[in-house]
Each structure stands twice: as structure tokens, then as C-alpha cells.
Enzyme design. Sequence first.
Site, PDB file in Angstrom:
ATOM      1  N   ASP A 199     -19.998 -47.344 -45.019  1.00 20.81           N
ATOM      2  CA  ASP A 199     -19.497 -45.551 -44.982  1.00 20.81           C
ATOM      3  C   ASP A 199     -18.309 -45.036 -44.455  1.00 20.81           C
ATOM      4  O   ASP A 199     -17.761 -45.647 -42.966  1.00 20.81           O
ATOM      5  CB  ASP A 199     -20.479 -44.251 -44.623  1.00 20.81           C
ATOM      6  CG  ASP A 199     -20.433 -43.561 -45.909  1.00 20.81           C
ATOM      7  OD1 ASP A 199     -19.536 -42.976 -46.136  1.00 20.81           O
ATOM      8  OD2 ASP A 199     -21.975 -42.813 -45.794  1.00 20.81           O
ATOM      9  N   ASP A 259     -21.067 -39.907 -54.129  1.00 22.13           N
ATOM     10  CA  ASP A 259     -22.076 -38.968 -54.421  1.00 22.13           C
ATOM     11  C   ASP A 259     -23.347 -37.974 -54.969  1.00 22.13           C
ATOM     12  O   ASP A 259     -24.251 -37.777 -54.661  1.00 22.13           O
ATOM     13  CB  ASP A 259     -22.130 -38.074 -52.681  1.00 22.13           C
ATOM     14  CG  ASP A 259     -22.510 -38.982 -51.660  1.00 22.13           C
ATOM     15  OD1 ASP A 259     -22.451 -39.996 -51.806  1.00 22.13           O
ATOM     16  OD2 ASP A 259     -21.912 -38.317 -50.660  1.00 22.13           O
TER      17      ASP A 259
HETATM   18  C1  DGJ Z   1     -22.010 -40.147 -47.838  1.00 19.01           C
HETATM   19  C2  DGJ Z   1     -22.257 -41.682 -48.301  1.00 19.01           C
HETATM   20  O1  DGJ Z   1     -21.636 -41.559 -49.708  1.00 19.01           O
HETATM   21  C3  DGJ Z   1     -23.956 -40.985 -48.831  1.00 19.01           C
HETATM   22  O2  DGJ Z   1     -24.726 -42.115 -49.281  1.00 19.01           O
HETATM   23  C4  DGJ Z   1     -24.638 -41.471 -47.350  1.00 19.01           C
HETATM   24  O3  DGJ Z   1     -24.709 -42.757 -46.973  1.00 19.01           O
HETATM   25  C5  DGJ Z   1     -24.662 -40.441 -46.627  1.00 19.01           C
HETATM   26  N1  DGJ Z   1     -22.938 -40.426 -46.242  1.00 19.01           N
HETATM   27  C6  DGJ Z   1     -24.841 -40.934 -45.289  1.00 19.01           C
HETATM   28  O4  DGJ Z   1     -24.077 -40.172 -44.313  1.00 19.01           O
END
Ligand code: DGJ
Length: 742
Positions: A479, A549
Site C-alpha cells: 500500500d 477503496d
Molecule cells: C488503503 C487501502 O486501499 C485499503 O484497502 C486498506 O489497506 C487501508 N489502506 C489500510 O490502511
Amino acid sequence: MSIHINTEAKQFHLTNGKISYIFHVLKNGELGHLYYGIAIKHQADFSHFQDGGIPTAASCHAEKADPAFSLETVKQEYPGYGTTDFREPALSIKRESGSSIHRFDFEGYTVTEGKERIPGLPATYSKPGEAENLEVSLIDRTAGLKLTLHYTLFQDLPVIARRTVLENIGNEKIRLERVMSLSLDLSDSEYMMMQLSGAWSRERHIKERKLESGIQSVGSARGASSHHHNPFLALRRPETTETLGEAISFHFIYSGNFLAQIEVDHYDTARVMMGIHPFQFNWQLNPGETFHSPEAVMTYSDQGLNGLTQSVHDLFRHHLISSNWQKKERPVLINNWEATYFDFNAEKIIQIAKQSKELGIELFVLDDGWFGKRDDDTTSLGDWFTDENKLPDGMEALSEAVRAEGLKFGLWFEPEMVNEESLLFGEHPDWVVHDPDRPKSYGRNQWVLDYTRREVVDHMYERMSSFIKSAQLSYIKWDMNRNITEAFSASLDFEHQGEFFHRYILGVYDLYERLTSEFPDVLFESCAGGGGRFDAGMLYYAPQAWASDDTDAAERMKIQYGSSFVYPLYSMGSHVSAIPNHQTLRNTSLKTRGDVAYFGTFGYELDPNQMTSEEKEEVKIQILNYKKYRTLIRDGDFYRLRSPFTSNELLWMVVSKDRSEALAGWYKMLAAPNPKNGQIIKLAGLDPDASYTINGQTKPHHGDELMRRGVNLSPEFNGVNGPWAKRGGDFQSEIFYLKRLL
Ligand code: DGJ
């Protein structure tokens, strides 16, 4: 496949029966562009393809004797700066004198089979016999610079990959201020420009505009390719549709700052350029040093936008995504983020894993919150040690327990970041990207680590590889949740500070390279607050990307539809999540959520222990279905047939290369009162002479019927037909799985 070279006329014709790309040496020694488009037969001489040749008012010309020759009126291959062309150049340099003027004359060429790697950068690759490479070298003797343009022609694809190499062969320092990876001059500007733009949670929406005089561009100066604009551009003729007509696309194999721009001049010609964003970029090239630009690829289609997409998908599947992952099935995964956020312990995780196994899920991914003292997003990034309050027996024990349930185990990392409240920051405050004379801005309470520094990359390599080995990871979600502010590195001096952004991403690639080559069987999924770095550069290392997300099915229709222009379905992480949806608070049926997520790499992002027994049964069937579809999703040709951006419906489908099976998804956003029943949707890409069964029904249908007459949707609720209606309400969907009869 062939690269024809007319050494006398100094003409180059790259053709593979699908496209032709032709350029030559102009009378002044620079390179001129002649043609890019559908393949044309080779001719002994293409010089009549050159534009210009007639004196025009007010243009400057280099030779007194020939007022008809001006760089302003000829198409060029890699336009420079300082003589008779006043448009933006592909290259900007600064010599020690302060002069920016340059001019590169043709020097020679070489043709080689296959492709070399670009040092430190992701790029397309080829196996023997799949591609030919032409390198054309040009020299500016005054500046002491050698410019090499690389062109790769792929055997079976209407694609040319391009890049630029600059070598300082002189005695003075040169500052590179702009180095485009490709430039393409088109004879006219009768095009619509397509881009994929958006924001967090609504990435890669399709936007279009008519080309107009002047410069139009998209780009990123955030240190990552960004949620906001994807490193991609396409041009389509105004009459081009998904299935018919001419279109060209441009893709940058790079994850940092980029610029994709089109300049329409006063003669309505269009100049396309793609490369590292020149804003906040410069590179010091000392005598003897070489600079390699990232690669950019161009695709041509005379079969509409679907034709373009299918070629790009094939290119990325066979020449970009690691060959190790080309044919491997991607596991159906469950990720605990939306199920637990930071609030979990070993018992909760094992319960999720247990239940997941029963449903048919194959991989469990432990997301954010497992390290340091990470109970919220204010702390612990950088402290990549298991939080023993949450997981007292450690990560190895948790992994073992999950694997004992029959699932693979994966972990989330955010390796480029650090929290102020962390041991790592205490030990290495200088590892943070910042300007020591100024305060540091925050983004999600965190700072960015300085990946231009080797010791930072080494440290993260040690931390991640140690978990891969000890916890036997099968998967990593990488990430990256904020962009770069106060872009400055104490490790770079005044002359090299302009290299920061590019060196940062080279550091990221270095870590990816080391991890993926040492652990080729670990599946990496890239992520940047969802789809903030979903680009072709990342795809080279991480065969799938968390597309957004936003897991809401209705929003995902647009996100996945837009992303499908460029990215193969099998590279798009798409999960079924709980309702009300956490990003939109919208309710959609479990069926629709599954029917949307099928067209990607499928998974779940919820707590299965919270599901009713009916829901669990439905999920079991969804997973069985996906396992049946996934080879088709991985390898098939994708067709967009109805757009959620221009209608209340979405229709897309994927057809296997041999046309023996296909999967179509139809979706309707908002219900309307008293809808027309007996609605028909037309499919595409099938064998017109074959018969297909639909969803296992006994009555077969001819391929031509399904494409020309169409297939019936089931009856929809219309206010009075309750007992017959099979669907109704907002966000409906139907799936058609077609199998050819032998
Ligand atoms: C952003 C990601 O896109 C989410 O899926 C998740 O992993 C969060 N960060 C965790 O902090």
C-alpha cells in the site's frame, strides 16, 4: 514482422502486417516522421509522405536557399528546441553556458532481435521471435550529446514501444530538463482525446474532449501516477465507437510523475508526447554518463476502442506482467480490512479464516494493523514487527493457524511510509522526505520515507523478506497512502536535487525488483489508497492492483469499466463487501456485488461470520462460479458494449480466444416505473456459426442470433407482474455464461 530500411533514402519502415510506422532522415539531418497507422505495403521510397515543402507565411527556415523547409511544417520524430519549430520540444537541455539550443543529426542505426531490459526500470519484454528492436542514434556535436531512440515492434500486436537514451559524450556537464519517452506528430487534429481521471474512491472515470488549438494535457506531479489522472491517453476519431473506427492509445510504463500532452498547432496538426513530468525534474548528466527514459507504448486500432483495449490487454498480459504469473490462477481471497479495520486479534482472524475456507476462499490477507502498536492510523508505520498485544503468539503462529485451515496467507505492508510516533522515526529522523528548513506536512498522519537512499530500501528489504520467509507469505498487498510533499532529499546536492522524484520511484522499483526476483512465487498486489498508483509500471512487478477503496457495486461499475480501457481484467482487484457500503452507504444485493466483482480478480472484504446462512450459500455458489470463469477472465478478449457513463445500464463481456466460452454481465443502475419487458441485449465476439448454451440451459442458441438478434433479459418488475418478475429495484444484474456446443 519486419523492419525495412532504405539506407540510401534513409527511411525506416516498421511493419508487422497490422501497423506501419515510417520515418526518415530529413534533408537537414534531423529525423522526420512520415506515417503511423494501419499496415501499408512496403514501398521502395516513401519520401512523398513528407508534409510541407511549400513556403508558408511567417515560418522560419534554416536555409536561405530553401524557404520551403521549416521544422514548423514537417512532422518530426523527436522534436528539439531552438531552431525553426516553436512548439514544445521532446527534449530540453541546459549547457554550462546556459544555452538550451540543441539539434540532433542522424548518425546510424542498429536492428536487434528481442528487447533489452532498461536499467532499473520496468518495461515490456519479449521472448525470442516475438519482437524486433530498432535503435536510431543521433548526435549533437556542439553539446556533446548522443540521443538514441528505441523502437520495439511486437510480432502479433499493433503496438510500438518507445524510449529515449541520452549519453554525454562531450566534456561539459549537461542538465536534462525534459526527456519525453515518445513524441508523435499527427497530420491532423480531428480527434477526441480520452483520459482516465478521478479522485480517491472514484478512480479512472472516462473523460473525453475534442482536441482544440493549444496544449491539452493530463499529468501528475505528486510523486505517484495518482488517483487523479492515469498515465494514459487515447485519441479516437469523432465517429469511432467501441466496435468501429480508428483510435490510438498511449501508455506510460512508469509510476511516478508523468505528463501526457497534445499540442494542436496553427495548421491543426497534433503533437502527442508522453514522459516524466518536466515540472520539478532535471537530471545532471556528467561526461560519460547515460540517462534512460522510462518506456511508453503506442497502440493503433482500426476496429474501435474494443480493438485498442484487446491489443493493450494482450500486450500487458504477455509482455509486461511477470511471465511467472501469466498463466497462474489467482486465488479467491478474503481481506479483513472492512471486516475488522484495526480491531482484531488472533482468534477473530482464525474465525474468519475458518469460515472462509468453508465458503471456498483460498487466500486470507491480513491488512493494516498487525505491527507496532497500530490501533489506529496515527502510529507505528515503519515498525514492521508483529504487535504482540494483538497477536501474542506472533505472526508465524497466526500464519500457521490460517494455513492449517487450508488457506494461503498474505500480509499488508506500507513500506514507503513512517509515522512520527514510531521507533523507526526515533532512530532515523533523517530518513523522512523533508526540507530541514521547513515544517513537514502530514498526510493520513504519516510521512514518506526517502527511497532515494539505498539504506532505506535495504532496511525495508530486510523487514519484508524476513516476514516472507518466517510467515511463509504467499501474497503481499503493498500500500502507499499519501503523496509526496516537501520533496527534498538531504542525500542529493544542489545539482542533483531535481532528480529527487525520479530517484524516489527508482528506489521503489529497486525494492520491488529485489523482492520479486528473490520470491517469484509471492503474489504482489499494488495499492495506493485504492487505485492511486494503478499503472503499467506497477503491473510489471505486481500482477494485480487494488483498483479502488470504493467497493460499492454501483461505483465499481464505472471504476472497472474505465480501468478496462487499459488494464486486463485479471489485474483489477475487485471484492464483494458488506452493506451498507462503507464508502457510499449504499445497499446493493449480494448478487449484484458478486456479478460486478467477477470481472476482475475476485475476493471478499467482509466478515463471513456476520452473514446469514442464505448469504453463505449464495457466496459458495459465487465462488464456485468464479472458479469456473477465472481462466476465461484471465485470458479472454474483453468487450465493452454499453457504458455506465452514458446510460443507465452497463453491458460488458469476455470471450475466450477460441470463442468456445464467454461471460456477459448486464447491469441496470436505477429502476424505472413500468419498464418495457422483453428487453434484448446484443452480445459480441462469438462464433456466428456455432451454437451456445446459456447458463447451462438445454436449448442452444446460434452465435449469430446472440450477436445480431440478441438474448432476452428476464422479466422485470413493472408494478403488476409480481409473480413473474425475476428482477426489480435499483442496481439489478444478470450474468450469462455461454458455452459452445461441440
Ligand atoms: C488503503 C487501502 O486501499 C485499503 O484497502 C486498506 O489497506 C487501508 N489502506 C489500510 O490502511
